[in-house]
Design a protein around this motif. Structure first.
Motif, short mmCIF file in Angstrom:
data_model
loop_
_atom_site.label_atom_id
_atom_site.label_comp_id
_atom_site.label_asym_id
_atom_site.label_seq_id
_atom_site.Cartn_x
_atom_site.Cartn_y
_atom_site.Cartn_z
N GLY A 198 0.11 4.61 -3.71
CA GLY A 198 1.33 4.35 -2.68
C GLY A 198 2.52 5.05 -2.74
N THR A 234 -4.13 5.44 5.29
CA THR A 234 -3.04 4.39 5.85
C THR A 234 -2.11 5.24 6.55
N VAL A 268 0.71 -1.29 0.03
CA VAL A 268 0.06 -0.01 -0.09
C VAL A 268 0.96 1.20 0.00
N GLY A 319 -3.45 5.70 -0.50
CA GLY A 319 -2.66 5.23 0.70
C GLY A 319 -2.64 6.39 1.78
#
Length: 587
Positions: A554, A385, A359, A382
């Motif tokens: 990512g 995240t 990711v 991402g």
């Protein structure tokens, strides 16, 4: 391995469960003492009846007969008192043990990584925490001690029978192996049946919980009939699982009753002949007719209680499986962060939720103290995240994350998360008052502080406009409030903790214009003077950011201010701005 699976009783599991009894050893020992007394008193009544007949009625001694009647009445009273104490304290021990196991389980669940919950069914975890716990309580309240009492009663009763007349006892003994064999077969099949039942109960709970939670989606897409058919299938499997247990019971218990009746008939026939011949007294014959149900009934009850025990052991296996799961974030840090300046550094950070599906692909960036940094990018780039990793909800696969030049792994989890406040796009509120949803029951945060914080960010009047104001119950998941109102509550929840770092995850998306204005004002207030990371969705937030980080698949593809990024020819941000943000500005 096969033998272990087919074993009727898991002694290793029981030994582990037994560890939770240690704080209640005195009650445990007391219960065994009561069991011994109850077994002795059970055998005493038929024996006293024998003497009452042979020494009172047969010899025509009414006074002697009356004495035995009085003694039997006293035995009955004692037996009742001991039975009451036994039943109560067996249940008391079971409930206290389960309280301790449930507390340990919940504490264990609180420390799991988010990845565990990503891959787990809420319904199954609820079953483990509630239904399975009650089955474990039954191990002691209705299983173990009851079985031990019945076994001891059988041994005492048979011992007294042999002492009274060994020939009649031999007739009874001939029938016992048949019933013992039937009991063993019954227990073996019942264990398999209960394992199937517990599996189907978990599936049923999980299905119902998810469908009730997502009922709005089901009705919006008219999936009622489809889900109804699925529920019927799961319910049918659940029914079949239970019917297996009923089927085995319907075989075993009539066999047990038949064995008891045949034994009584044989004893009555053979004993009656001996009474005529004078080698057996009438009292002995009556006592044996009383003894036989007392010998066979416990064996029948043992099988019944073994069902309860098996269900408890199956439930304990499932609960311990959760307790044995190691899915906690390693909290090995020894630095307690009382306050962060707010300098953040991501250094070549790699991460993947699923193996081989990266990711974040080695991202690096810096956020200076007091800066507001916006992160933009397409869905799945991402962005969210990053904030999950900053709060250590997941472990990174490579690289390092620093706050004030300290690796966040060296900071205790509690102090790290206390200094980072997160406002999520999907706000979760508990079925409680607005005040408790803001303070989360922290005793250090007073209601006066909450009022002042609400005034500071401009939402005090909004809260007072609700029925009961700060004490308004928003019900489960905050359904009594609009999405914008829930968002405002989450802003206040973040602000009142006075965090060092603030994270806003698309906090202004999907709200009405009035709520958006309040949220924008609140955002300006709570981001002032503290480091803030904003997963940006609306143009106003992006334009005011000190720095914008642009992500794609990512990777960080661009960094800079709003004006700097717009100057880049064919830049990713510029294209995003023209396609998405410019349209919003026109609207």
């Amino acid at each position: 391995m096969t033998k272990k699976k087919e074993s009727i009783f898991d002694f290793v599991l029981f030994k582990r469960l037994f560890q939770y009894i240690k704080p209640y050893n005195s009650i445990f020992v007391g219960l065994f003492v009561l069991v011994i007394f109850l077994a002795g008193l059970s055998a005493a009544t038929p024996y006293l009846t024998k003497d009452a007949i042979d020494k009172g009625i047969a010899l025509n001694k009414p006074d002697t007969f009356l004495i035995y009647v009085i003694i039997m009445f006293a035995v009955l009273i004692l037996q009742t008192v001991f039975q009451l104490g036994f039943i109560y304290y067996a249940a008391w021990l079971g409930q206290n043990l389960v309280k301790d196991v449930r507390t340990k389980l919940f504490n264990h669940l609180l420390k799991f990584k988010m990845k565990y919950y990503d891959n787990s069914s809420v319904g199954v975890l609820i079953t483990r925490s509630v239904t399975d716990m009650e089955r474990i309580a039954d191990i002691f309240g209705q299983g173990l001690f009851m079985i031990f009492r019945d076994i001891l009663t059988m041994l005492v009763v048979f011992g007294v029978m042999v002492y009274t007349n060994w020939k009649l006892s031999l007739i009874v003994l001939l029938m016992l192996p048949v019933l013992l064999y039937a009991t063993r077969i019954f227990q073996k099949y019942m264990k398999k049946a209960f394992e199937e039942v517990r599996t189907e109960v978990s599936n049923l709970n999980s299905f119902v919980q998810e469908r009730i939670t997502g009922m709005k989606i089901l009705q919006l897409f008219t999936r009622e009939d489809t889900e109804y058919k699925k529920f019927k299938e799961i319910n049918e499997r659940h029914k079949k699982g239970w019917l297996k247990t009923v089927w085995y019971n319907s075989f075993f218990f009539p066999i047990a009753d038949l064995a008891s009746s045949v034994t009584i008939g044989l004893v009555a026939w053979y004993g009656g002949l001996n009474v005529v011949e004078g080698s057996v007294t009438k009292g002995v014959l009556v006592a044996f007719i009383m003894f036989i149900p007392m010998l066979f009934r416990p064996l029948r009850q043992i099988a019944d209680k073994f069902n309860t025990l098996q269900m408890g052991m199956v439930a304990a296996t499932r609960v311990f499986k959760v307790l044995d799961t190691t899915s906690q974030i390693d909290d090995t840090g020894n630095i307690v962060a009382n306050h962060f300046k707010g300098n953040i550094k991501f250094d070549n950070v790699h991460f993947s939720y699923v193996d081989n599906e990266t990711v974040l692909k080695g991202i690096s960036f810096n956020v200076k103290e007091g800066e507001t940094v916006a992160i933009v990018g397409a869905t799945g780039a991402g962005k969210s995240t990053i904030i999950n990793l900053l709060s250590r909800f997941y472990e990174i696969k490579g690289g390092n994350i620093y706050i004030d030049n300290t690796n966040i792994k060296d900071v205790t989890l509690a102090s790290l998360r206390t200094q980072i406040a997160v406002v999520l796009q999907d706000v979760f509120l508990f079925a409680d008052t607005i005040l408790n949803n803001i303070t989360l029951n922290y005793p250090e945060i007073t209601e006066a502080q909450v009022h002042q914080a609400a005034k500071d960010i401009g939402i005090h009047d909004f809260i007072l406009s609700l029925p009961n104001g700060y004490h308004y119950n928003v019900k489960e998941r905050g359904v009594m409030l609009s999405s914008g109102q829930r968002q405002l509550i989450s802003f206040l929840r973040a602000y009142v903790t006075n965090p060092s770092i603030l994270v806003l995850d698309e906090a202004t998306s999907s709200v009405d214009s009035y709520s958006e204005q309040l949220i924008q004002n609140a955002t300006e207030k709570i981001t002032k003077g503290r480091t803030s990371i904003v997963i940006a969705h609306r143009l106003a937030t992006v334009k005011k950011a000190d720095k914008i980080i642009v992500m794609d698949s990512g990777n960080i593809v661009e960094q800079g201010t709003h004006h700097e990024l717009l100057k880049k020819e064919n830049g990713y941000y510029k294209n995003l701005y023209e396609v998405q943000f410019l349209q919003e500005e026109v609207v």
